[in-house]
Design a protein around this motif. Structure first.
Motif, PDB file in Angstrom:
ATOM      1  N   SER A  88       0.842  -1.193   0.000  1.00 48.34           N
ATOM      2  CA  SER A  88       0.000   0.000   0.000  1.00 48.34           C
ATOM      3  C   SER A  88       0.877   1.243   0.000  1.00 48.34           C
ATOM      4  O   SER A  88       2.054   1.190   0.350  1.00 48.34           O
ATOM      5  N   ILE A  89       0.276   2.352  -0.438  1.00 52.16           N
ATOM      6  CA  ILE A  89       0.979   3.630  -0.448  1.00 52.16           C
ATOM      7  C   ILE A  89       0.218   4.605   0.438  1.00 52.16           C
ATOM      8  O   ILE A  89      -0.991   4.787   0.247  1.00 52.16           O
ATOM      9  N   ASN A  90       0.883   5.202   1.368  1.00 52.12           N
ATOM     10  CA  ASN A  90       0.259   6.182   2.253  1.00 52.12           C
ATOM     11  C   ASN A  90       0.388   7.567   1.614  1.00 52.12           C
ATOM     12  O   ASN A  90      -0.098   7.787   0.529  1.00 52.12           O
ATOM     13  N   ALA A  91       1.055   8.486   2.258  1.00 48.48           N
ATOM     14  CA  ALA A  91       1.178   9.824   1.697  1.00 48.48           C
ATOM     15  C   ALA A  91       2.097   9.821   0.478  1.00 48.48           C
ATOM     16  O   ALA A  91       3.056   9.053   0.402  1.00 48.48           O
ATOM     17  N   MET A  92       1.764  10.666  -0.480  1.00 48.97           N
ATOM     18  CA  MET A  92       2.619  10.925  -1.644  1.00 48.97           C
ATOM     19  C   MET A  92       2.786  12.434  -1.745  1.00 48.97           C
ATOM     20  O   MET A  92       1.965  13.197  -1.214  1.00 48.97           O
ATOM     21  N   GLY A  93       3.828  12.852  -2.431  1.00 40.78           N
ATOM     22  CA  GLY A  93       3.999  14.291  -2.539  1.00 40.78           C
ATOM     23  C   GLY A  93       5.130  14.677  -3.462  1.00 40.78           C
ATOM     24  O   GLY A  93       5.759  13.830  -4.099  1.00 40.78           O
ATOM     25  N   TRP A  94       5.336  15.983  -3.528  1.00 38.75           N
ATOM     26  CA  TRP A  94       6.380  16.553  -4.375  1.00 38.75           C
ATOM     27  C   TRP A  94       7.210  17.533  -3.559  1.00 38.75           C
ATOM     28  O   TRP A  94       6.667  18.316  -2.767  1.00 38.75           O
ATOM     29  N   TYR A  95       8.507  17.467  -3.780  1.00 38.47           N
ATOM     30  CA  TYR A  95       9.456  18.399  -3.202  1.00 38.47           C
ATOM     31  C   TYR A  95      10.256  18.998  -4.357  1.00 38.47           C
ATOM     32  O   TYR A  95      10.257  18.462  -5.463  1.00 38.47           O
ATOM     33  N   ARG A  96      10.947  20.099  -4.088  1.00 40.87           N
ATOM     34  CA  ARG A  96      11.793  20.680  -5.127  1.00 40.87           C
ATOM     35  C   ARG A  96      13.064  21.241  -4.509  1.00 40.87           C
ATOM     36  O   ARG A  96      13.095  21.612  -3.334  1.00 40.87           O
ATOM     37  N   GLN A  97      14.085  21.295  -5.355  1.00 40.40           N
ATOM     38  CA  GLN A  97      15.370  21.832  -4.914  1.00 40.40           C
ATOM     39  C   GLN A  97      15.937  22.704  -6.019  1.00 40.40           C
ATOM     40  O   GLN A  97      16.241  22.216  -7.117  1.00 40.40           O
ATOM     41  N   ALA A  98      16.071  23.981  -5.717  1.00 33.22           N
ATOM     42  CA  ALA A  98      16.676  24.930  -6.649  1.00 33.22           C
ATOM     43  C   ALA A  98      18.181  24.973  -6.393  1.00 33.22           C
ATOM     44  O   ALA A  98      18.646  24.630  -5.306  1.00 33.22           O
ATOM     45  N   PRO A  99      18.944  25.403  -7.394  1.00 33.74           N
ATOM     46  CA  PRO A  99      20.408  25.465  -7.224  1.00 33.74           C
ATOM     47  C   PRO A  99      20.797  26.302  -6.008  1.00 33.74           C
ATOM     48  O   PRO A  99      20.310  27.425  -5.833  1.00 33.74           O
ATOM     49  N   GLY A 100      21.663  25.747  -5.165  1.00 34.52           N
ATOM     50  CA  GLY A 100      22.142  26.463  -4.002  1.00 34.52           C
ATOM     51  C   GLY A 100      21.168  26.546  -2.849  1.00 34.52           C
ATOM     52  O   GLY A 100      21.439  27.215  -1.847  1.00 34.52           O
ATOM     53  N   LYS A 101      20.026  25.873  -2.966  1.00 39.13           N
ATOM     54  CA  LYS A 101      19.021  25.924  -1.907  1.00 39.13           C
ATOM     55  C   LYS A 101      18.721  24.531  -1.386  1.00 39.13           C
ATOM     56  O   LYS A 101      19.021  23.523  -2.026  1.00 39.13           O
ATOM     57  N   GLN A 102      18.100  24.484  -0.208  1.00 37.87           N
ATOM     58  CA  GLN A 102      17.705  23.204   0.352  1.00 37.87           C
ATOM     59  C   GLN A 102      16.444  22.683  -0.323  1.00 37.87           C
ATOM     60  O   GLN A 102      15.646  23.455  -0.876  1.00 37.87           O
ATOM     61  N   ARG A 103      16.272  21.371  -0.257  1.00 34.96           N
ATOM     62  CA  ARG A 103      15.051  20.784  -0.776  1.00 34.96           C
ATOM     63  C   ARG A 103      13.872  21.243   0.074  1.00 34.96           C
ATOM     64  O   ARG A 103      13.958  21.279   1.305  1.00 34.96           O
ATOM     65  N   GLU A 104      12.768  21.605  -0.591  1.00 33.63           N
ATOM     66  CA  GLU A 104      11.610  22.117   0.127  1.00 33.63           C
ATOM     67  C   GLU A 104      10.342  21.401  -0.287  1.00 33.63           C
ATOM     68  O   GLU A 104      10.223  20.920  -1.421  1.00 33.63           O
ATOM     69  N   LEU A 105       9.395  21.361   0.629  1.00 30.90           N
ATOM     70  CA  LEU A 105       8.111  20.745   0.354  1.00 30.90           C
ATOM     71  C   LEU A 105       7.310  21.611  -0.615  1.00 30.90           C
ATOM     72  O   LEU A 105       7.237  22.832  -0.471  1.00 30.90           O
ATOM     73  N   VAL A 106       6.719  20.959  -1.606  1.00 33.06           N
ATOM     74  CA  VAL A 106       5.790  21.638  -2.514  1.00 33.06           C
ATOM     75  C   VAL A 106       4.352  21.280  -2.117  1.00 33.06           C
ATOM     76  O   VAL A 106       3.523  22.163  -1.883  1.00 33.06           O
ATOM     77  N   THR A 107       4.081  19.978  -2.060  1.00 26.93           N
ATOM     78  CA  THR A 107       2.725  19.545  -1.740  1.00 26.93           C
ATOM     79  C   THR A 107       2.717  18.086  -1.327  1.00 26.93           C
ATOM     80  O   THR A 107       3.606  17.320  -1.715  1.00 26.93           O
ATOM     81  N   THR A 108       1.729  17.707  -0.527  1.00 28.49           N
ATOM     82  CA  THR A 108       1.511  16.308  -0.183  1.00 28.49           C
ATOM     83  C   THR A 108       0.034  15.975  -0.337  1.00 28.49           C
ATOM     84  O   THR A 108      -0.825  16.867  -0.301  1.00 28.49           O
ATOM     85  N   ILE A 109      -0.234  14.682  -0.510  1.00 27.42           N
ATOM     86  CA  ILE A 109      -1.615  14.204  -0.622  1.00 27.42           C
ATOM     87  C   ILE A 109      -1.695  12.845   0.063  1.00 27.42           C
ATOM     88  O   ILE A 109      -0.849  11.973  -0.155  1.00 27.42           O
ATOM     89  N   THR A 110      -2.704  12.690   0.913  1.00 25.88           N
ATOM     90  CA  THR A 110      -2.887  11.417   1.606  1.00 25.88           C
ATOM     91  C   THR A 110      -3.611  10.424   0.700  1.00 25.88           C
ATOM     92  O   THR A 110      -4.125  10.789  -0.372  1.00 25.88           O
ATOM     93  N   ARG A 111      -3.670   9.191   1.141  1.00 23.80           N
ATOM     94  CA  ARG A 111      -4.375   8.178   0.371  1.00 23.80           C
ATOM     95  C   ARG A 111      -5.849   8.555   0.197  1.00 23.80           C
ATOM     96  O   ARG A 111      -6.452   8.262  -0.826  1.00 23.80           O
ATOM     97  N   GLY A 112      -6.395   9.233   1.181  1.00 23.00           N
ATOM     98  CA  GLY A 112      -7.789   9.641   1.115  1.00 23.00           C
ATOM     99  C   GLY A 112      -8.029  10.924   0.349  1.00 23.00           C
ATOM    100  O   GLY A 112      -9.182  11.314   0.134  1.00 23.00           O
TER     101      GLY A 112
END
Length: 122
Positions: free
Chosen positions: A30-54
């Motif tokens: 099974s898969i619980n939460a899914m989401g997207w993160y992004r990382q720009a040059p010289g920056k830390q990876r950051e949360l973009v969005t998440t979505i639960t199974r529901g």
């Protein structure tokens, strides 16, 4: 073993749109939460969005009203529709999923995709 494969990145002009996809495959129970993160040059990876199974969603303030996340549980796939793109959205976008594999004991494991480049020109 589980894999996350992303697609849909590319180069777009400011104001344009892109749609990212991320498909999970392998020994999945099974898969619980899914989401997207992004990382720009010289920056830390950051949360973009998440979505639960529901289907409950969470967005970074910087993308609210412009990005929409969705998922197809039957296909183990998460999507990111990005509209009104800005140059500051330029980054490598990473898919993330919390997956329970078909193993014993049951354990949730955090998986990452390989990343897809999104470049927004001004």
């Amino acid at each position: 073993q589980v894999q996350l494969v992303e697609s849909g990145g590319g180069l777009v002009q400011a104001g344009g749109s892109l749609r990212l996809s991320c498909a999970a495959s392998g020994n999945i129970f099974s898969i619980n939460a899914m989401g997207w993160y992004r990382q720009a040059p010289g920056k830390q990876r950051e949360l973009v969005t998440t979505i639960t199974r529901g289907g409950s969603t969470n967005y970074a303030d910087s993308v609210k009203g412009r990005f929409t996340v969705s998922r197809d549980n039957a296909k183990n796939t998460v999507y990111l529709q990005m509209n009104s793109l800005k140059p500051e959205d330029t980054a490598v976008y990473y898919c993330n999923a919390v997956i329970r594999e078909r193993v014993w004991p049951p354990t949730n494991v955090n998986y990452w995709g390989q990343g897809t480049q999104v470049t927004v020109s001004s």
